[in-house]
Structures are given as structure tokens and as C-alpha cells.
Scaffold this motif. Structure first.
Motif, mmCIF file in Angstrom:
data_model
loop_
_atom_site.group_PDB
_atom_site.id
_atom_site.type_symbol
_atom_site.label_atom_id
_atom_site.label_comp_id
_atom_site.label_asym_id
_atom_site.label_seq_id
_atom_site.Cartn_x
_atom_site.Cartn_y
_atom_site.Cartn_z
ATOM 1 N N GLN A 33 -3.676 5.225 -1.727
ATOM 2 C CA GLN A 33 -5.247 5.362 -2.171
ATOM 3 C C GLN A 33 -5.602 5.931 -0.833
ATOM 4 O OE1 GLN A 33 -6.774 1.217 -2.618
ATOM 5 N NE2 GLN A 33 -8.847 2.176 -2.926
ATOM 6 N N LEU A 34 -5.222 5.376 0.332
ATOM 7 C CA LEU A 34 -5.973 6.469 1.633
ATOM 8 C C LEU A 34 -5.521 7.977 1.419
ATOM 9 C CD1 LEU A 34 -7.250 6.360 4.334
ATOM 10 C CD2 LEU A 34 -4.978 5.883 5.416
ATOM 11 N N GLU A 86 -2.054 3.307 9.911
ATOM 12 C CA GLU A 86 -2.517 3.963 8.808
ATOM 13 C C GLU A 86 -1.918 5.074 8.494
ATOM 14 O OE1 GLU A 86 -4.801 5.239 12.272
ATOM 15 O OE2 GLU A 86 -4.195 3.365 11.665
ATOM 16 N N CYS A 101 0.755 -1.362 0.046
ATOM 17 C CA CYS A 101 0.103 -0.096 -0.006
ATOM 18 C C CYS A 101 0.657 1.152 -0.083
ATOM 19 C CB CYS A 101 -1.021 -0.061 1.160
ATOM 20 S SG CYS A 101 0.007 0.181 2.765
ATOM 21 N N ASP A 123 0.171 5.030 2.674
ATOM 22 C CA ASP A 123 -0.797 4.575 1.714
ATOM 23 C C ASP A 123 -1.399 5.279 0.781
ATOM 24 O OD1 ASP A 123 -3.069 3.521 0.633
ATOM 25 O OD2 ASP A 123 -3.765 2.198 2.495
ATOM 26 N N GLN A 143 -7.853 9.497 -1.018
ATOM 27 C CA GLN A 143 -9.326 9.784 -0.365
ATOM 28 C C GLN A 143 -9.351 11.002 0.566
ATOM 29 O OE1 GLN A 143 -10.076 5.846 1.219
ATOM 30 N NE2 GLN A 143 -10.333 4.968 -0.602
#
Length: 450
Positions: free
Chosen positions: A430-431, A411, A31, A428, A434
Motif C-alpha cells: 500500500q505504501l 517502512e 503489510c 509495504d 502511494q
């Protein structure tokens, strides 16, 4: 912030390459696709310590202690006071005004110890009359004291007042310490483990050596707690010993040799490209059930309950390991002198495991010994149920020098430090995408843009 495409790389060392270690750009289980480079040090960065959920401290050979915000990458504090390289750093929790605070304790080769407040940046305490440099630190929360180890073992209270000490005449001194039950301490000194006891009587504390465990044949490189009943030590020649934490007897002994077969019709040899494979146990970590030993550039996963090896890779990095951490759900991470950080996953084997050469592992399940013995010839790996494969799932390439260690903020990201004087926060992708989208929509709503 930089976008980083992770891909294959050339080996930086002379170790034999393995095609299985180059997984290419497609890494679906990795990730960490964004990275942020943090600059502030001007020499090797060796230590990272997490302060809380948002902050961490870095230290190294420039003598600086820097405090950072992991979410933004902002440098919060520059703690100056040491005149030479930092040799050890740890966090120290204490209660003030009914609230728990976290301080930083640092040791330096300038023979000083310092207590820092990471909220204000002040150096709260300092000791400058040490007889030698401190190599390791250990906080004993239950007794509200902490220990420093070097050529002498010193016990300090929260006010940096020396409670007691014991002097050792050794060329190497104390290189590592772990806390054992009942106020006992295990300390690694060259090829011995010395068991110390802290005798507490009211406000008085005394320390005394109880036993010397001289079962290793070479210098101890790693010493860790495994669980409440066991601790482990690893040596320069690949000896892995599990010890009982209460009576200090050997519970298991392994001798990891990493030999290679010379091919069909030839006897097994201990050379790869005419060089012996490094078999020093560089680092170890454990979750209480499994123990991971970084052996040279290879990995060995050991089941503590079964006293057997369940997975291994002779070549897991292009150079020697420097740090490894066993994570949840059969995942682990490692970093190396080759400049990479690698992610691994333990997977069940549908087929028989890779056969082990003779001399890979030695005597198994040795009980009740604490006196010195001559190690028997190493034997072949026996048939063990539950053998698993150790699969590479991610390769983080961003540093140009050896990666010394890393700290995970889950995270929020992963922080690495290196000999290239840099820190990198891996996130990460992708996180983060977002979160940026949510922040943008929130801003538009505030500006009545929607």
C-alpha cells in the motif's frame, strides 16, 4: 518488481502439520505484499548487516560481500578478496574528519580478517596469518577495540593491530560472545561460558579468563544480552539459563522439552510421529523485558521480571528456526529452514491457556549458583498470571531454500537471505502504491501535464 500473493503452503519437512499455522491468503495485518528479488550471490547467503538507513551488506559461502540499496534494490558494490566462505560479519563505526563512518569487518574460513570501506569498496585492512578460522566478532565501542573468536580470542584496535590474545584448546572454540559491564566478556565454548576480563592500562590491553560457568549439560547454541543486568544462554537440549551480568550467578533456569500427550488414558510421551520433537534452542532475542527462545520448530516467550513463560507454540514452523527478532508492541518475526518468514503477535488470552505437559519447563527462579549441578526432573508449568497467546499474523513465502536471517528497515522494507542464493526485499504494498502515485503526479506537474 513482483506482486506476491501470500497464501498457504505445504510443509517441506517431516514435522507434524498444524492447521493453525496456515492462515490463507487473507492476512490483514501483513503489510508485506510486494517483493523484489536481488541476485548477485552464487552460493548460500548467511549474513546481513545494516550499514545505514539506505544500505546493507550481504555475505555467505561464495566469499563475496555485496553492498545494496534497500529502496531501489541496486547492487552498489561487489567486495572481493576472501577465497573461501564468510564465517562472520559485523559493522564498525569510527570517526574520520569529524564525521562518523561505518566500516565492515568480515572473517572467512580462509583464515583472514578484512576491514572494508562501504563507501569506496576498498579493503582498508587485512590480516592473513590467523591460526584458525574466526567464528564470531564483537565490537566494543567504548574501548574502541573489537574482538574475534575462534580457537583463540584476539583483541584488535581500529588499525587492525593485535593487542593481545588467549589460546584455547577446544574442538569447537568460541562460538559466540557478548559484552558485560566493567570490561568483562562472556564467551560460549562448547557447553561452558568463559568470563574474560579486559585489563586496560593506558594504550595497553591484556585479556585473562576469570571464571568458567559449567552449568549447561550440552553444547551452547545461543548467547545474548538481555538487559544491563542479565544475559542468557541456550543449549542443544533446551536448557535456558538467565545469568547475572555482574556476579555471573544463575538467576533462572528453564528446561524446555516440548513433550506431547499421547491422548486420554495414556501416559505422556516425548514422540510425535514416532520422532522426538527437536528441542535445541536455535536462536534467542530480547527487548530487555521479554525473551524469545526459538526451540527446534517452536517458540517460547519468557517474561524476565516474572521469571515465567507467558506464551509458547510447540510447532511454529515446519522445520527448525534459524533466526527470530522481538519487535515493538508485542510483535515478533521468525524465519526457518522451511523457507518461510513468519510474523507473530502476542495477544491477551480471554480463556485459560493451553495446558502444558509435564516436563515442559523445569526449575524456576534458581538464585546464587555458579557451580555445576545436576538438573532436577522437569516440572509442570505452574499457574502464571498474564499468559498470552502467540498468533500468526503473516507468512512471507518467496524463498525456495532455508531463510538464514533477516534485517528490518522499518517502512523501507524487510530484507531476507537464503540458501537459494537469493535476497528478497519485502515492501509495504500500500505504501509503495502511494509513493508511485505521488511520483507520477510530480512528474506530470513537471511536464505541465496537469
Amino acid at each position: 518488481m513482483l506482486r506476491w500473493i501470500l497464501g498457504a503452503r505445504e510443509a517441506q519437512g517431516t514435522v507434524e502439520k498444524s492447521a493453525a499455522l496456515f492462515i490463507g491468503e487473507e492476512q490483514p495485518k501483513n503489510c508485506f505484499t510486494e517483493m523484489q528479488v536481488l541476485k548477485g550471490h552464487f552460493d548460500i547467503v548467511r549474513f546481513l548487516v545494516q550499514i545505514d538507513d539506505l544500505r546493507f551488506a550481504s555475505a555467505g559461502d561464495d566469499g563475496l560481500v555485496l553492498v545494496w540499496n534497500v529502496e531501489t534494490g541496486e547492487l552498489l558494490l561487489d567486495l572481493r578478496g576472501h577465497t573461501r566462505q564468510i564465517t562472520a560479519m559485523t559493522s564498525y563505526a569510527y570517526v574520520r574528519g569529524g564525521n562518523t563512518h561505518t566500516a565492515l569487518i568480515t572473517a572467512s574460513s580462509d583464515r583472514t580478517l578484512s576491514l572494508w570501506d562501504p563507501d569506496t569498496g576498498h579493503r582498508v585492512q587485512n590480516v592473513s596469518d590467523l591460526q584458525s578460522s574466526v567464528k564470531c566478532l564483537l565490537v566494543l565501542d567504548r574501548l574502541d577495540v573489537w574482538l574475534s573468536g575462534g580457537n583463540e580470542l584476539c583483541v584488535w584496535n581500529r588499525d587492525f593491530e593485535l593487542q593481545c590474545k588467549t589460546v584455547h584448546h577446544s574442538d569447537t572454540g568460541i562460538s559466540a560472545m557478548v559484552q558485560l559491564p566493567k570490561n568483562f566478556i562472556a564467551a560460549a565454548m562448547d557447553r561452558e561460558i568463559v568470563i574474560f576480563k579486559l585489563n586496560v592500562s593506558g594504550s595497553d590491553i591484556a585479556v585473562m579468563a576469570m571464571r568458567h560457568l559449567a552449568d549447561h549439560q550440552d553444547t551452547i547454541r545461543s548467547l545474548i544480552n538481555v538487559n544491563d543486568g542479565l544475559f542468557a544462554s541456550g543449549s542443544h537440549i533446551g536448557e535456558l539459563i538467565l545469568w547475572d551480568s555482574l556476579n555471573w550467578t544463575i538467576q533462572a533456569y528453564e528446561h524446555i522439552l516440548w513433550e506431547e500427550s499421547a491422548g486420554e488414558g495414556q501416559s505422556e510421551v516425548r514422540l510425535t510421529n514416532q520422532k522426538r520433537i527437536e528441542r535445541s534452542i536455535q536462536h534467542m532475542s530480547s527487548d530487555g523485558e521479554l525473551l524469545v527462545a526459538a526451540v527446534g520448530s517452536g517458540l517460547c516467550v519468557y517474561n524476565v521480571a516474572l521469571k515465567s513463560v507467558v506464551a509458547y507454540r510447540r510447532i511454529a514452523h515446519d522445520s527448525n528456526f534459524l533466526h527470530t527478532v522481538l519487535q515493538e508492541d508485542g510483535h515478533l518475526m521468525s524465519c526457518s529452514e522451511d523457507g518461510s518468514v513468519r510474523m507473530w503477535e502476542l495477544q491477551d488470552l480471554p480463556l485459560p491457556a493451553e495446558p502444558a505437559s509435564s516436563g515442559l519447563f523445569g526449575m524456576f527462579g534458581t538464585f546464587g549458583r555458579s557451580s555445576k549441578q545436576v538438573c532436577p526432573p522437569a516440572k509442570k508449568l505452574p499457574e502464571v498470571s498474564g499468559l498470552r497467546s502467540l498468533e500468526l499474523t503473516g507468512d512471507l513465502i518467496g524463498h525456495s531454500g532455508a531463510v538464514q536471517m533477516f534485517v528490518s528497515f522499518k517502512e523501507k522494507g524487510l530484507v531476507t537471505c537464503s540458501t537459494d542464493h537469493l535476497l528478497i526485499v519485502w515492501r509495504d504494498g500500500q505504501l509503495q502504491s502511494q509513493l508511485r502515485s505521488l511520483a507520477l503526479f510530480h512528474k506530470l506537474e513537471q511536464n505541465q501535464g496537469l
